[in-house]
Write a protein that holds these residues in place. Structure first.
Motif, PDB file in Angstrom:
ATOM      1  N   HIS A 310       3.977  -9.936   9.351  1.00  0.00           N
ATOM      2  CA  HIS A 310       3.029  -9.167   8.535  1.00  0.00           C
ATOM      3  C   HIS A 310       3.220  -7.668   8.742  1.00  0.00           C
ATOM      4  CE1 HIS A 310      -0.896  -7.422   7.402  1.00  0.00           C
ATOM      5  NE2 HIS A 310      -0.887  -8.375   6.467  1.00  0.00           N
ATOM      6  N   HIS A 311       3.410  -7.274   9.987  1.00  0.00           N
ATOM      7  CA  HIS A 311       3.629  -5.847  10.297  1.00  0.00           C
ATOM      8  C   HIS A 311       4.904  -5.328   9.629  1.00  0.00           C
ATOM      9  CE1 HIS A 311       3.527  -2.126  12.590  1.00  0.00           C
ATOM     10  NE2 HIS A 311       4.806  -2.334  12.924  1.00  0.00           N
ATOM     11  N   GLU A 314       4.192  -5.717   5.357  1.00  0.00           N
ATOM     12  CA  GLU A 314       3.011  -5.082   4.751  1.00  0.00           C
ATOM     13  C   GLU A 314       3.327  -3.728   4.108  1.00  0.00           C
ATOM     14  OE1 GLU A 314      -0.756  -4.181   3.431  1.00  0.00           O
ATOM     15  OE2 GLU A 314       0.120  -6.109   4.040  1.00  0.00           O
ATOM     16  N   PHE A 317       4.782  -4.147   0.582  1.00  0.00           N
ATOM     17  CA  PHE A 317       3.771  -4.552  -0.394  1.00  0.00           C
ATOM     18  C   PHE A 317       2.833  -3.389  -0.712  1.00  0.00           C
ATOM     19  CE2 PHE A 317       5.256  -8.716   0.712  1.00  0.00           C
ATOM     20  CZ  PHE A 317       4.974  -9.519  -0.383  1.00  0.00           C
ATOM     21  N   HIS A 318       2.449  -2.642   0.320  1.00  0.00           N
ATOM     22  CA  HIS A 318       1.549  -1.491   0.121  1.00  0.00           C
ATOM     23  C   HIS A 318       2.203  -0.438  -0.762  1.00  0.00           C
ATOM     24  CE1 HIS A 318      -1.668   1.299   1.038  1.00  0.00           C
ATOM     25  NE2 HIS A 318      -0.737   2.220   1.345  1.00  0.00           N
ATOM     26  N   ARG A 323      -0.801  -6.517  -2.057  1.00  0.00           N
ATOM     27  CA  ARG A 323      -1.386  -6.898  -0.781  1.00  0.00           C
ATOM     28  C   ARG A 323      -0.760  -8.199  -0.287  1.00  0.00           C
ATOM     29  NH1 ARG A 323      -6.315  -9.810   0.687  1.00  0.00           N
ATOM     30  NH2 ARG A 323      -6.939  -9.176   2.807  1.00  0.00           N
ATOM     31  N   LEU A 324      -0.468  -8.241   0.998  1.00  0.00           N
ATOM     32  CA  LEU A 324       0.053  -9.448   1.644  1.00  0.00           C
ATOM     33  C   LEU A 324      -1.039 -10.008   2.545  1.00  0.00           C
ATOM     34  CD1 LEU A 324       2.299 -11.463   2.353  1.00  0.00           C
ATOM     35  CD2 LEU A 324       3.074  -9.852   4.126  1.00  0.00           C
ATOM     36  N   HIS A 325      -1.490 -11.226   2.234  1.00  0.00           N
ATOM     37  CA  HIS A 325      -2.572 -11.855   2.976  1.00  0.00           C
ATOM     38  C   HIS A 325      -2.026 -13.076   3.721  1.00  0.00           C
ATOM     39  CE1 HIS A 325      -6.484 -13.374   4.048  1.00  0.00           C
ATOM     40  NE2 HIS A 325      -6.273 -14.511   3.383  1.00  0.00           N
ATOM     41  N   GLU A 362      -1.963  -9.976  -5.341  1.00  0.00           N
ATOM     42  CA  GLU A 362      -1.959 -10.392  -3.932  1.00  0.00           C
ATOM     43  C   GLU A 362      -1.013 -11.576  -3.737  1.00  0.00           C
ATOM     44  OE1 GLU A 362      -5.587 -10.714  -1.136  1.00  0.00           O
ATOM     45  OE2 GLU A 362      -5.265 -12.773  -1.869  1.00  0.00           O
TER      46      GLU A 362
END
Length: 458
Positions: A310-311, A314, A317-318, A323-325, A362
């Motif tokens: 995720h780190h 992210e 995506f930003h 958004r990455l959930h 998302e």
């Protein structure tokens, strides 16, 4: 194959002929022995009959009558007293030696050497009176044995002839499919895979024929795949190389304005990046096809792995206002995977979500488990995959129609690599897509989840 048929024929003939020879010899010996025993039994029975007659009347007239009866028969008789003196005889020969040896017996065979002696002899003892010696000329037995030998010889010749014929037919029947298989392998060697061996059953030869058919079919498929693969590579490289050459020629013009020069240089940079990506994907596929990489599975904490992922993703995506959930179970899960390869799988899928999703949407990375199986799904709200493309998206170089994202279309190898890496993890990947709701990729990694005992033992 002619040599093989000859060798097989000779081998079968030697084995069967040796077996038949042994059986013939055994049968012949048994028949001869049985026949001689029958003759001796018959001779002994005839002597016993005379013994019974003489036991009641051991008179000269009776004794002479017995001798007279045997003169008319094929057998002969000698009647003696207890001391061995001859009282009556149907023979003109002196048989003192035979009589002397027979007096040691009560009843039985005195001489049974039918091959070397002129007579076979039995004796029947008359208690307290004398002996009855029965003689049969061995010429009759030898004649009978000679006829038996002739029958066996003729039967042996017929059997040997039939054996040779049967072996030749069997050798031909055995070698014929082998010849066809040899011709088929020669065809395969020459590059002709259009063979079709007939179905000859479920025995070893039948299974070999089916295996050769399957091999030819697989090689034909591989040849077609290779030709298609080379054609696709040529096509994929030709377009960017044409752009590179064309725009490089333009950039070399001295009168070209700086703005246009920078524009063309940017295009050259993009095409070079595209070629580099294609080559890297090709190297990755080559390593997978040739088993050039090894799965380095090790136990890892799934939460740490997903946090790192995720780190890493992210910011991308930003940057595109997306958004990455991430959704995963609260409990600490330990999985046995090759983290680098799984990250590569997720990178390709998440990168597709970035390419084919609109801004302000998302993408959800969802994790769950079922006993020891790990499930990963990536759900986006993108433009989706057309229904006609779904069955083919994991094929190499296959790309669907993306009218709204033509500039973002990749090499067509990413999902092929994903499929291969999932298979290497003993897993499976499926896809569902809809133009309105987006696309969902679901990965199942069989047996990837470890319990505490497994983790401790490792």
């Amino acid at each position: 194959m002619k040599n093989l048929s000859v060798k097989l024929g000779l081998l079968f003939f030697l084995i069967i002929f040796t077996l038949e020879l042994f059986l013939f010899f055994f049968l012949h010996s048994s028949l001869v022995e049985s026949r001689v025993e029958e003759e001796l039994f018959s001779l002994q029975s005839r002597g016993d009959a005379h013994k019974d007659t003489l036991r009641t009347s051991f008179e000269a007239d009776t004794i002479q009558h017995v001798a007279l009866m045997e003169r008319e028969a094929s057998t002969d008789v000698i009647v003696t007293n207890l001391k061995g003196s001859v009282l009556a005889s149907s023979l003109s020969l002196d048989m003192k030696k035979i009589i002397s040896s027979g007096m040691k017996l009560q009843n039985g065979v005195v001489e049974n050497d039918w091959e070397n002696q002129p007579y076979i002899v039995t004796v029947s003892s008359i208690p307290n009176q004398g002996y009855v010696f029965m003689f049969q000329n061995t010429n009759s037995i030898q004649t009978l044995i000679d006829r038996l030998n002739n029958h066996f010889f003729i039967t042996g010749l017929i059997t040997a002839f039939l054996t040779i014929v049967i072996i030749i037919l069997l050798s031909i029947a055995l070698v014929r499919p082998l010849n066809k298989m040899k011709e088929a392998t020669i065809q395969i060697k020459s590059g002709d895979f259009s063979i079709s061996l007939p179905d000859i059953g479920n025995d070893e030869l039948g299974k070999l024929a089916k295996t050769i058919n399957l091999l030819a079919s697989e090689l034909k498929h591989l040849k077609q795949e290779r030709s298609q693969f080379l054609a696709n590579i040529s096509h994929e490289l030709k377009t960017p190389l044409t752009y590179l050459k064309g725009y490089a020629d333009i950039v070399q013009r001295k009168e070209l304005p700086i703005e246009e020069r920078e524009k063309y240089l940017s295009i050259i940079q993009e095409e070079a990046k595209r070629i580099n990506t294609l080559v890297e994907d090709l190297f990755e596929l080559a390593k997978i096809d040739q088993y050039g990489f090894k799965m380095k599975k090790q136990p890892i904490h799934l939460s740490d792995f997903l946090a790192h992922l995720h780190h890493k993703f992210e910011p991308a995506f930003h940057h595109q206002s997306m958004r990455l959930h991430v959704e995963m179970p609260k409990e600490n899960i330990i999985v046995n995977i090759d983290s680098a390869r799984v990250e590569q799988i997720l990178y390709n899928l998440l990168d597709n979500s970035l390419k084919y999703s609109q801004t302000a949407t998302e993408t959800t990375l969802k994790i769950w488990t079922n006993t020891n199986d790990l499930y990963i799904s990536i759900v986006d709200n993108g433009s989706g995959i057309q229904e006609k493309d779904l069955p083919h998206i994991f094929k190499r170089f296959y790309r669907g129609t993306y009218s709204n994202h033509s500039s973002n279309v990749g090499s067509g190898l990413g999902l092929s690599i994903v499929k291969e890496l999932v298979n290497a993890h003993n897993g499976d990947i499926t896809v569902k897509s809809n133009a309105k709701t987006g696309t969902t990729f679901t990965i199942m990694l069989k047996g990837a989840v470890l319990n505490e005992k497994d983790t401790f033992s490792r």
